[in-house]
Write an enzyme that holds these catalytic residues in place. Structure first.
Site, mmCIF file in Angstrom:
data_model
loop_
_atom_site.group_PDB
_atom_site.id
_atom_site.type_symbol
_atom_site.label_atom_id
_atom_site.label_comp_id
_atom_site.label_asym_id
_atom_site.label_seq_id
_atom_site.Cartn_x
_atom_site.Cartn_y
_atom_site.Cartn_z
ATOM 1 N N GLY A 13 15.077 52.500 55.239
ATOM 2 C CA GLY A 13 15.229 53.353 53.870
ATOM 3 C C GLY A 13 15.567 54.764 53.864
ATOM 4 N N GLY A 18 13.833 62.150 54.591
ATOM 5 C CA GLY A 18 15.081 61.580 55.109
ATOM 6 C C GLY A 18 15.349 60.123 55.399
ATOM 7 N N ASP A 140 0.461 62.792 50.417
ATOM 8 C CA ASP A 140 1.264 61.818 49.609
ATOM 9 C C ASP A 140 0.951 60.082 49.977
ATOM 10 O OD1 ASP A 140 3.841 61.332 48.126
ATOM 11 O OD2 ASP A 140 4.933 61.109 50.014
#
EC number: 2.7.11.22
Length: 303
Positions: A13, A18, A140
């Site tokens: 993905g 990135g 995150d």
């Protein structure tokens, strides 16, 4: 050691960090995940990697020595393809086939059993407590970077990468979701380890709901959706160092947790509210959450 040692299998993905590739190590036969990042070279006569990147990678390697079961393993680090301006750094992680998003989507109706949710939460919190004890703020956390092995082991991924990847992220126009972000991040205030516990609360609720808890489309909209549940916080809890004033939001009181997560028993709702506490200094830590009675009693049993 060069990344050419690994045989690419598939592109997994593309995200804020990135492109990620699944590859095979022909020496061991194991699959790995390759995450490459472009890092601007440091100043000085020799150029090369900036010292901040070297320190971040060294910290990740040091954590690897502990082999914590709930943290994804960093197998190798390779620096390749240097130009005068930048170096490509490839981090080689153990590969896990599914993330929590996939795991939740695959659960048959009516969703995960409560005891499974408690088991996942205990593992999640153990991994996070380990990171926080080593002064790493994930920043995150979301279902996409919480991995779940076929045997049901939870492994946290993409921790410690935010500073390493800051340059790459500026080059990569990927929309980063706001849905799991703590109020202090949305307000652009100072933040530390409590930001991760807010994300844990959002994910905890999502394990029951099988859909995100707060789906805002801007920072202000996200905060409004948060206050619809927890109420508008008192003036004393509003951070001083932010441009968005408390007065920008209409007064409202808290709603019961069961209005958004009806399947959650009372002690689970109490734990959730301790995670979704507006003031980060009053928010429960991963260590304290692990001691909470909800995670140590069978469903339906008295406290």
């Amino acid at each position: 050691m060069a990344t050419s040692r690994y045989e690419p299998v598939a592109e997994i993905g593309v995200g804020a960090y990135g492109t990620v590739y699944k590859a095979r190590d022909p020496h061991s036969g194991h699959f790995v995940a390759l995450k490459s990042v472009r890092v601007p070279n440091g100043g000085g006569a020799g150029g090369g990697l900036p010292i901040s990147t070297v320190r971040e990678v060294a910290l990740l390697r040091r954590l690897e020595a502990f082999e914590h079961p709930n943290v994804v393993r960093l197998m190798d680090v390779c620096a390749t393809a240097r130009t005068d301006r930048e170096t490509k750094v490839t981090l080689v992680f153990e590969h896990v086939d599914q993330d929590l998003r996939t795991y939740l989507d695959k659960a048959p109706p009516p969703g995960l059993p409560v005891e499974t949710i408690k088991d996942l939460m205990r593992q999640f919190l153990r991994g996070l407590d380990f990171l926080h004890a080593n002064c790493i703020v994930h920043r995150d956390l979301k279902p996409e970077n919480i991995l779940v092995t076929s045997g049901g082991t939870v492994k946290l991924a993409d921790f410690g990468l935010a500073r390493i990847y800051s340059y790459q992220m500026a080059l990569t126009p990927v929309v980063v979701t706001l849905w799991y972000r703590a109020p202090e991040v949305l307000l652009q205030s100072t933040y530390a380890t409590p930001v991760d516990m807010w994300s844990v609360g959002c994910i905890f609720a999502e394990m029951f709901r099988r859909k995100p808890l707060f789906c805002g489309n801007s920072e202000a909209d996200q905060l409004g959706k948060i206050f619809d549940l927890i109420g508008l916080p008192p003036e004393d809890d509003w951070p001083r160092d932010v441009s968005l004033p408390r007065g920008a939001f209409s007064p409202r009181g808290p709603r019961p947790v069961q209005s958004v997560v009806p399947e959650m028993e009372e002690s689970g709702a109490q734990l959730l509210l301790e995670m979704l506490t507006f003031n980060p200094h009053k928010r429960i830590s991963a260590f304290r959450a692990l001691q909470h009675s909800y995670l140590h009693k069978a469903e339906g049993n008295p406290e």
